[in-house]
Write an enzyme that holds these catalytic residues in place. Structure first.
Site, PDB file in Angstrom:
ATOM      1  N   GLY A 165      19.436  71.051 -43.002  1.00 17.66           N
ATOM      2  CA  GLY A 165      18.564  70.638 -44.091  1.00 17.66           C
ATOM      3  C   GLY A 165      19.218  69.555 -44.928  1.00 17.66           C
ATOM      4  O   GLY A 165      18.545  68.618 -45.395  1.00 17.66           O
TER       5      GLY A 165
ATOM      6  N   ASN B  12      16.083  77.195 -54.714  1.00 16.27           N
ATOM      7  CA  ASN B  12      16.936  78.126 -53.983  1.00 16.27           C
ATOM      8  C   ASN B  12      17.575  79.189 -54.854  1.00 16.27           C
ATOM      9  O   ASN B  12      17.974  80.244 -54.362  1.00 16.27           O
ATOM     10  CB  ASN B  12      18.032  77.349 -53.243  1.00 16.27           C
ATOM     11  CG  ASN B  12      18.784  76.402 -54.158  1.00 16.27           C
ATOM     12  OD1 ASN B  12      18.186  75.495 -54.743  1.00 16.27           O
ATOM     13  ND2 ASN B  12      20.084  76.601 -54.299  1.00 16.27           N
TER      14      ASN B  12
ATOM     15  N   GLN C 187      13.755  76.196 -48.585  1.00 14.42           N
ATOM     16  CA  GLN C 187      13.448  77.567 -48.979  1.00 14.42           C
ATOM     17  C   GLN C 187      11.979  77.929 -48.759  1.00 14.42           C
ATOM     18  O   GLN C 187      11.637  79.105 -48.607  1.00 14.42           O
ATOM     19  CB  GLN C 187      13.812  77.793 -50.454  1.00 14.42           C
ATOM     20  CG  GLN C 187      15.286  77.694 -50.778  1.00 14.42           C
ATOM     21  CD  GLN C 187      16.106  78.802 -50.135  1.00 14.42           C
ATOM     22  OE1 GLN C 187      15.622  79.880 -49.850  1.00 14.42           O
ATOM     23  NE2 GLN C 187      17.387  78.518 -49.915  1.00 14.42           N
TER      24      GLN C 187
ATOM     25  N   SER D   4      15.110  73.691 -42.591  1.00 16.26           N
ATOM     26  CA  SER D   4      16.271  74.161 -41.842  1.00 16.26           C
ATOM     27  C   SER D   4      15.943  75.475 -41.145  1.00 16.26           C
ATOM     28  O   SER D   4      15.162  76.284 -41.659  1.00 16.26           O
ATOM     29  CB  SER D   4      17.458  74.346 -42.796  1.00 16.26           C
ATOM     30  OG  SER D   4      18.603  74.768 -42.104  1.00 16.26           O
ATOM     31  N   ALA D   5      16.558  75.705 -39.989  1.00 14.69           N
ATOM     32  CA  ALA D   5      16.248  76.887 -39.182  1.00 14.69           C
ATOM     33  C   ALA D   5      16.896  78.163 -39.687  1.00 14.69           C
ATOM     34  O   ALA D   5      16.329  79.249 -39.581  1.00 14.69           O
ATOM     35  CB  ALA D   5      16.667  76.644 -37.729  1.00 14.69           C
ATOM     36  N   HIS D   6      18.099  78.062 -40.245  1.00 20.13           N
ATOM     37  CA  HIS D   6      18.857  79.288 -40.508  1.00 20.13           C
ATOM     38  C   HIS D   6      18.367  80.077 -41.718  1.00 20.13           C
ATOM     39  O   HIS D   6      18.840  81.184 -41.965  1.00 20.13           O
ATOM     40  CB  HIS D   6      20.354  78.974 -40.647  1.00 20.13           C
ATOM     41  CG  HIS D   6      20.741  78.300 -41.925  1.00 20.13           C
ATOM     42  ND1 HIS D   6      21.350  78.967 -42.957  1.00 20.13           N
ATOM     43  CD2 HIS D   6      20.632  77.024 -42.320  1.00 20.13           C
ATOM     44  CE1 HIS D   6      21.597  78.125 -43.934  1.00 20.13           C
ATOM     45  NE2 HIS D   6      21.168  76.932 -43.582  1.00 20.13           N
TER      46      HIS D   6
ATOM     47  N   THR E 283      23.545  63.552 -29.800  1.00 20.44           N
ATOM     48  CA  THR E 283      23.030  64.401 -28.724  1.00 20.44           C
ATOM     49  C   THR E 283      22.275  65.573 -29.321  1.00 20.44           C
ATOM     50  O   THR E 283      22.797  66.292 -30.183  1.00 20.44           O
ATOM     51  CB  THR E 283      24.187  64.915 -27.852  1.00 20.44           C
ATOM     52  OG1 THR E 283      24.876  63.801 -27.292  1.00 20.44           O
ATOM     53  CG2 THR E 283      23.674  65.817 -26.741  1.00 20.44           C
TER      54      THR E 283
ATOM     55  N   CYS F   5      25.969  76.863 -51.434  1.00 21.78           N
ATOM     56  CA  CYS F   5      26.603  75.554 -51.255  1.00 21.78           C
ATOM     57  C   CYS F   5      27.534  75.189 -52.406  1.00 21.78           C
ATOM     58  O   CYS F   5      28.310  74.257 -52.313  1.00 21.78           O
ATOM     59  CB  CYS F   5      25.530  74.480 -51.093  1.00 21.78           C
ATOM     60  SG  CYS F   5      24.544  74.712 -49.604  1.00 21.78           S
TER      61      CYS F   5
END
Length: 394
Positions: A72, A152, A180, A200-202, A245, A333
């Site tokens: 993110g 967040n 979020q 973001s995925a997590h 990649t 963070c």
């Protein structure tokens, strides 16, 4: 870890079993580089494009409006730096809020050092940005606005569609950090005025190390033309906007995580909201000198941010951790910073009050029994810490 109750889901979530199961073949069997021309490489390319289409379906976007990133934070950086630098010839004024995640806030500070002028719009006592304040901050030289979808730390949901329309009507590019919000609010990007959106995925039981950036109409505005440029350079992956990649297993996991989140989104949010409201009411009723940070109604269903006078949030966190409850005092963070939360200070709290905050964030693995178990423990720990505090009345 078996006896621990994890209550820090805004920081990260457990990877869902079905997500992991779907990812594994792309570590061990179909592990080719998606840019390679051989069979395995082209199979990996098909898998990425399939995942892109799956995600686009849930966000009601076109697949070619989504690129994959490493996080993110990277998505925020591409959106903010890439747009500001691309449109600098049109103006040098940018608008954001004073409660943004460090991924946005610190990127704006960097642009300030590059010569851009920044306006930080304040929030109200309930944690939301006023559309009128954003409108008043706009100047002829304003080229970009970024306001987070949901905070967040205090979970406050912003009037994003109104602000996005305000910007779009004035030919100003609008970005939102939806890290979020994704998987907790139903996003309809086709019928939105949002130009750029980061996620973001997590945060939704997906893998770490993969994010996405949505850009409306492939970064083309009817009046401004192309409004984004890359901030890193390499092999031209992801349409040239994110050279690296591609993380094929992560992208596959991201698609599965979104599918799981959106298939029962409303039911899960209703469940979490019920647990959230019960806990907030219990704490405010049973623990003296406690208070809620932000609005109880206008917040994410999984977010609880409470303040306790006369004690340090870090001490509270550590004692609760010893009792088997893993919580937070704010953004993961910036958890090693000794400075009080800029979000809580923006709410109007004094520094001592901001230091006494506790963030609890629910997830699919958290149930009512877990929170009922936390109630007496939290009450006892707060009482014990107040007995030791020189600030508490005795």
């Amino acid at each position: 870890m078996e006896d621990k109750i994890y209550l820090d889901n805004a920081a990260t979530t457990r990877c869902h079993e079905d997500v992991l199961k779907e990812m594994i073949p792309y570590f061990t069997d179909i592990y080719g580089n998606a840019s390679s021309l051989h069979t395995m490489g082209q199979e990996a390319r098909k898998i990425i494009e399939n995942a892109r289409a799956r995600i686009a379906k849930y966000l009601n976007a076109n697949p070619n409006e989504i690129i994959f990133t490493g996080s993110g934070t990277e998505s925020d950086n591409i959106a903010i730096l890439g747009t500001a630098r691309k449109l600098k010839s049109r103006g040098n004024h940018l608008i954001t809020s004073n409660i943004e995640h460090p991924a946005v806030r610190n990127t704006f500070h960097h642009l300030q050092r590059e010569g851009f002028e920044i306006t930080e719009v304040p929030i109200s006592p309930n944690g939301t940005v006023s559309v009128k304040d954003v409108e008043d901050a706009i100047r002829p030289e304003t080229i970009f606005i970024s306001i987070m979808y949901a905070n967040n730390e205090i979970g406050s949901i912003q009037p994003i569609e109104e602000i996005a329309k305000l910007a779009d009507d004035r030919d100003i590019i609008f970005h939102t950090d939806a890290v979020q919000a994704l998987g907790k609010l139903r996003l309809d990007l086709k019928n939105s005025h949002i130009h750029l959106l980061s996620a973001s995925a997590h945060k939704i039981m997906g893998p770490k190390g993969v994010g996405l950036l949505y850009f409306k109409n492939k970064c083309r505005h009817p009046k401004l033309g192309k409004f984004l440029e890359p901030i890193t350079y390499g092999g031209g992956h992801e349409g040239g906007y994110r050279s690296a990649t591609e993380n094929v297993p992560g992208i596959v996991g991201f698609a599965k995580a979104i599918e799981i989140a959106y298939n029962d989104l409303e039911a899960e949010q209703t469940r979490e909201k019920k647990i959230r409201d019960d806990f907030i009411t219990w704490v405010l009723t049973n623990i003296p000198e406690s208070y809620l940070n932000g609005s109880q109604e206008n917040r994410l269903a999984n977010n609880i941010n409470l303040g306790f006078r006369y004690i340090e949030g870090e001490s509270l966190l550590l004692y609760l951790n010893d009792e088997g409850f893993e919580v937070s005092t704010g953004s993961a963070c910036s958890s090693h910073s000794l400075e009080p939360s800029h979000v809580l200070l923006a709410l109007g709290l004094e520094k001592a009050e901001a230091h006494g905050s506790l963030r609890i964030t629910l997830g699919r693995d958290v149930n009512q029994a877990d929170m009922n178990n936390l109630k007496p423990v939290l009450k006892q720990v707060v009482e014990n810490l107040r007995k030791l505090s020189p600030l508490a009345p005795h």
